[in-house]
Write a protein that holds these residues in place. Structure first.
Motif, PDB file in Angstrom:
ATOM      1  N   SER A   1      44.677  27.341  27.557  1.00  0.00           N
ATOM      2  CA  SER A   1      44.156  25.779  26.502  1.00  0.00           C
ATOM      3  C   SER A   1      42.579  25.661  26.562  1.00  0.00           C
ATOM      4  CB  SER A   1      44.352  24.383  27.616  1.00  0.00           C
ATOM      5  OG  SER A   1      43.807  24.837  28.899  1.00  0.00           O
ATOM      6  N   ALA A   2      42.259  24.646  25.969  1.00  0.00           N
ATOM      7  CA  ALA A   2      41.159  24.982  25.260  1.00  0.00           C
ATOM      8  C   ALA A   2      40.226  24.524  26.705  1.00  0.00           C
ATOM      9  CB  ALA A   2      40.579  23.392  24.887  1.00  0.00           C
TER      10      ALA A   2
ATOM     11  N   GLU B   1      45.995  24.209  16.463  1.00  0.00           N
ATOM     12  CA  GLU B   1      44.598  23.915  15.005  1.00  0.00           C
ATOM     13  C   GLU B   1      43.842  22.157  15.580  1.00  0.00           C
ATOM     14  OE1 GLU B   1      46.445  23.080  11.656  1.00  0.00           O
ATOM     15  OE2 GLU B   1      47.001  24.814  11.414  1.00  0.00           O
ATOM     16  N   GLU B   2      44.020  21.210  16.570  1.00  0.00           N
ATOM     17  CA  GLU B   2      43.362  20.458  17.075  1.00  0.00           C
ATOM     18  C   GLU B   2      42.469  20.593  18.664  1.00  0.00           C
ATOM     19  OE1 GLU B   2      44.090  16.095  19.330  1.00  0.00           O
ATOM     20  OE2 GLU B   2      45.965  17.640  18.910  1.00  0.00           O
ATOM     21  N   ASP B   3      42.671  21.435  19.198  1.00  0.00           N
ATOM     22  CA  ASP B   3      41.789  22.060  19.788  1.00  0.00           C
ATOM     23  C   ASP B   3      41.475  23.036  20.232  1.00  0.00           C
ATOM     24  OD1 ASP B   3      39.800  21.323  22.259  1.00  0.00           O
ATOM     25  OD2 ASP B   3      41.470  20.332  23.343  1.00  0.00           O
ATOM     26  N   VAL B   4      41.872  24.429  21.087  1.00  0.00           N
ATOM     27  CA  VAL B   4      42.739  25.458  21.125  1.00  0.00           C
ATOM     28  C   VAL B   4      41.527  26.370  20.583  1.00  0.00           C
ATOM     29  CG1 VAL B   4      43.318  27.659  21.850  1.00  0.00           C
ATOM     30  CG2 VAL B   4      44.137  25.018  22.920  1.00  0.00           C
ATOM     31  N   VAL B   5      42.001  26.227  19.032  1.00  0.00           N
ATOM     32  CA  VAL B   5      41.128  26.750  17.988  1.00  0.00           C
ATOM     33  C   VAL B   5      39.509  26.296  17.584  1.00  0.00           C
ATOM     34  CG1 VAL B   5      40.939  27.343  15.617  1.00  0.00           C
ATOM     35  CG2 VAL B   5      42.704  28.022  16.544  1.00  0.00           C
TER      36      VAL B   5
ATOM     37  N   THR C   1      38.020  25.287  20.299  1.00  0.00           N
ATOM     38  CA  THR C   1      37.231  25.435  21.283  1.00  0.00           C
ATOM     39  C   THR C   1      36.589  26.696  21.266  1.00  0.00           C
ATOM     40  OG1 THR C   1      38.208  24.164  22.399  1.00  0.00           O
ATOM     41  CG2 THR C   1      37.441  25.841  23.695  1.00  0.00           C
ATOM     42  N   CYS C   2      38.061  27.807  20.405  1.00  0.00           N
ATOM     43  CA  CYS C   2      37.309  29.406  20.476  1.00  0.00           C
ATOM     44  C   CYS C   2      35.953  29.722  19.299  1.00  0.00           C
ATOM     45  CB  CYS C   2      38.410  30.456  19.495  1.00  0.00           C
ATOM     46  SG  CYS C   2      39.695  30.551  21.183  1.00  0.00           S
ATOM     47  N   ARG C   3      36.101  28.717  18.359  1.00  0.00           N
ATOM     48  CA  ARG C   3      35.077  28.892  17.361  1.00  0.00           C
ATOM     49  C   ARG C   3      33.851  28.346  17.628  1.00  0.00           C
ATOM     50  NH1 ARG C   3      38.929  27.760  12.438  1.00  0.00           N
ATOM     51  NH2 ARG C   3      39.485  30.244  12.132  1.00  0.00           N
ATOM     52  N   GLU C   4      33.788  28.007  18.501  1.00  0.00           N
ATOM     53  CA  GLU C   4      31.982  27.072  19.249  1.00  0.00           C
ATOM     54  C   GLU C   4      31.946  27.981  20.421  1.00  0.00           C
ATOM     55  OE1 GLU C   4      31.520  24.074  23.496  1.00  0.00           O
ATOM     56  OE2 GLU C   4      33.576  24.030  21.712  1.00  0.00           O
ATOM     57  N   LEU C   5      32.480  29.020  20.636  1.00  0.00           N
ATOM     58  CA  LEU C   5      32.163  29.955  22.110  1.00  0.00           C
ATOM     59  C   LEU C   5      32.121  31.730  21.283  1.00  0.00           C
ATOM     60  CD1 LEU C   5      33.918  28.296  25.029  1.00  0.00           C
ATOM     61  CD2 LEU C   5      32.329  28.485  24.440  1.00  0.00           C
ATOM     62  N   GLY C   6      32.483  31.556  20.173  1.00  0.00           N
ATOM     63  CA  GLY C   6      32.219  33.352  19.657  1.00  0.00           C
ATOM     64  C   GLY C   6      33.671  33.633  20.344  1.00  0.00           C
ATOM     65  N   ILE C   7      34.818  33.696  20.136  1.00  0.00           N
ATOM     66  CA  ILE C   7      35.848  34.029  20.233  1.00  0.00           C
ATOM     67  C   ILE C   7      36.741  34.523  19.371  1.00  0.00           C
ATOM     68  CG2 ILE C   7      38.016  34.260  22.098  1.00  0.00           C
ATOM     69  CD1 ILE C   7      35.799  31.774  23.931  1.00  0.00           C
TER      70      ILE C   7
ATOM     71  N   ASN D   1      60.676  29.263  26.537  1.00  0.00           N
ATOM     72  CA  ASN D   1      59.846  29.281  27.838  1.00  0.00           C
ATOM     73  C   ASN D   1      58.443  27.796  27.998  1.00  0.00           C
ATOM     74  OD1 ASN D   1      61.252  30.391  29.684  1.00  0.00           O
ATOM     75  ND2 ASN D   1      60.889  31.979  28.140  1.00  0.00           N
ATOM     76  N   MET D   2      58.303  26.788  26.527  1.00  0.00           N
ATOM     77  CA  MET D   2      57.654  25.862  26.507  1.00  0.00           C
ATOM     78  C   MET D   2      57.084  25.519  28.258  1.00  0.00           C
ATOM     79  SD  MET D   2      56.714  25.711  23.709  1.00  0.00           S
ATOM     80  CE  MET D   2      56.130  23.786  24.169  1.00  0.00           C
ATOM     81  N   PRO D   3      57.185  25.639  29.526  1.00  0.00           N
ATOM     82  CA  PRO D   3      56.907  24.906  30.667  1.00  0.00           C
ATOM     83  C   PRO D   3      55.847  26.727  31.365  1.00  0.00           C
ATOM     84  CG  PRO D   3      59.221  25.036  30.872  1.00  0.00           C
ATOM     85  CD  PRO D   3      59.365  26.027  29.901  1.00  0.00           C
ATOM     86  N   ILE D   4      55.514  27.469  30.448  1.00  0.00           N
ATOM     87  CA  ILE D   4      54.545  28.872  30.695  1.00  0.00           C
ATOM     88  C   ILE D   4      53.866  28.461  29.154  1.00  0.00           C
ATOM     89  CG2 ILE D   4      55.919  29.873  32.247  1.00  0.00           C
ATOM     90  CD1 ILE D   4      56.723  32.087  30.176  1.00  0.00           C
ATOM     91  N   THR D   5      54.153  28.197  28.224  1.00  0.00           N
ATOM     92  CA  THR D   5      52.874  28.072  27.852  1.00  0.00           C
ATOM     93  C   THR D   5      51.316  27.202  27.479  1.00  0.00           C
ATOM     94  OG1 THR D   5      54.254  25.985  26.320  1.00  0.00           O
ATOM     95  CG2 THR D   5      54.296  28.084  25.793  1.00  0.00           C
ATOM     96  N   TRP D   6      50.435  27.107  26.393  1.00  0.00           N
ATOM     97  CA  TRP D   6      49.490  26.372  27.347  1.00  0.00           C
ATOM     98  C   TRP D   6      49.449  25.186  27.289  1.00  0.00           C
ATOM     99  CZ3 TRP D   6      47.182  22.764  24.315  1.00  0.00           C
ATOM    100  CH2 TRP D   6      47.295  22.834  22.445  1.00  0.00           C
TER     101      TRP D   6
END
Length: 344
Positions: free
Chosen positions: A163-164, A191-195, A197-203, A325-330
């Motif tokens: 997750s973000a 697209e809402e939060d994870v992507v 965040t990655c772009r903000e941090l240069g990931i 296995n949604m319980p082990i996703t972000w």
């Protein structure tokens, strides 16, 4: 087939890793999508991919388990300097065939050293934590990964299904080069939060299952899923949901006629158009499918055409969860605060 487009290279993240703009997911060669494929054929496929410029290879210690790393290691013998090798740790299968997750420092080191032996390499270009361990603060796991970088066993580190907030916590310990996540026309919750965040941090961003686990290439719509293939248990491929979802494949077929592209190529081209920091890793076990996937790189889509594709696969109309296995996703996994950690 027309000549294949040149596969460009991109900078993945801001720490210096450069990879092919499209990678090759190797999982299905050994596990989860039916019985293992003939080793010689898969080595030939990997060599063909690298020769065509697809040099970013993705595996994991859980694929097999272990056998996919051995296969990839054999395939890259003599061409190690031409490939960017990514593998993962943390996710295992217990005696009851249930997934188990570990991120404690001792396990991180042991897993990495075992992967190095199976791959028969001196270092791993990109080492991911495959899933978050809900018992171990992410700062502790990444701290152990950081030591592997300092020792030269790993060049860059990444996370998968994080997750973000977990990405931020990890990045504060050591720069995260890439995050692997499920991203396709029918899986867009990142697209809402994870992507961002990655772009903000240069990931860098590495979408897995960019073809919807083969759905947009016709798997289960025009081509039957074989017994023993884990997709039979995937929610979106269950008969009651598949009946609803088939319309989206049909709509991509219709749009493909105007672009002279297959529905799979359109779906993959859409992912490529999400940014210069994105390297999707579609998997395949057939050279003709690999060529089709490379062909998606040459498809140019306007903003209007991108919207047409998104309208053809409206995310609020998809039937079934994206993962079995949604319980082990972000969306569900998190790690405890660092202050709570007491190493055994």
């Amino acid at each position: 087939m027309a000549s294949l487009p040149v596969v460009p290279r991109i900078k993945l993240g801001s720490q210096g890793l450069e990879v092919s703009a499209q990678g090759l997911g190797c999982m299905g060669m050994s596990a989860f999508y039916g019985p293992p494929k003939p080793e010689a054929d898969m080595i030939e496929l990997i060599h063909y991919a690298v020769g065509k410029g697809v040099t970013f290879l993705d595996t994991s210690d859980v694929y097999g388990p272990h056998t996919n790393e051995i296969l990839v290691g054999k395939a890259i013998k003599g061409i190690r300097d031409k490939v960017q090798l990514a593998t993962k740790f943390a996710l295992g299968v217990d005696d009851e065939h249930k997934f188990c997750i570990r991120g404690d420092p001792g396990y991180v080191r042991a897993a990495c050293e075992a992967s190095l032996r199976r791959l028969d390499v001196d270092y791993i270009d990109l080492y991911y934590q495959h899933r978050l361990d809900p018992k171990v603060p992410i700062e502790v796991t990444v701290g152990a990964m950081k030591k592997l970088v300092e020792e030269g066993k790993v060049k860059y580190i990444g996370l998968s299904e994080a997750s973000a907030s977990e990405i931020r916590r990890a990045h504060s310990v050591h720069p995260i080069t890439a995050v692997q996540l499920e991203w396709s026309l029918w899986s867009r919750d990142v697209e809402e939060d994870v992507v961002p965040t990655c772009r903000e941090l240069g990931i860098g961003i590495v979408p897995y299952s960019p073809l919807g686990r083969g759905f947009f290439s016709g798997k289960a719509v025009v081509e039957e899923i074989a017994d023993g293939d884990s997709r039979k248990t995937m929610p979106r491929f269950r008969p009651e949901n598949l009946e609803c979802n088939k319309v989206f494949y049909d709509q991509l077929c219709a749009l493909g006629e105007t672009k002279k592209a297959t529905p799979g190529q359109l779906a993959l081209a859409w992912v490529h158009h999400q940014g210069q920091d994105v390297s999707p890793i579609p998997g395949t076990t057939k050279i003709k499918n690999l060529e089709e996937n490379i062909g998606a790189i040459g498809i140019k889509l306007s903003q209007e055409e991108l919207k047409e594709l998104e309208d053809a696969v409206p995310i609020d109309a998809i039937a079934g969860d994206r993962h079995v296995n949604m319980p082990i996703t972000w969306r569900h996994m998190s790690t405890p605060p660092l202050s709570s950690w007491k190493e055994a």
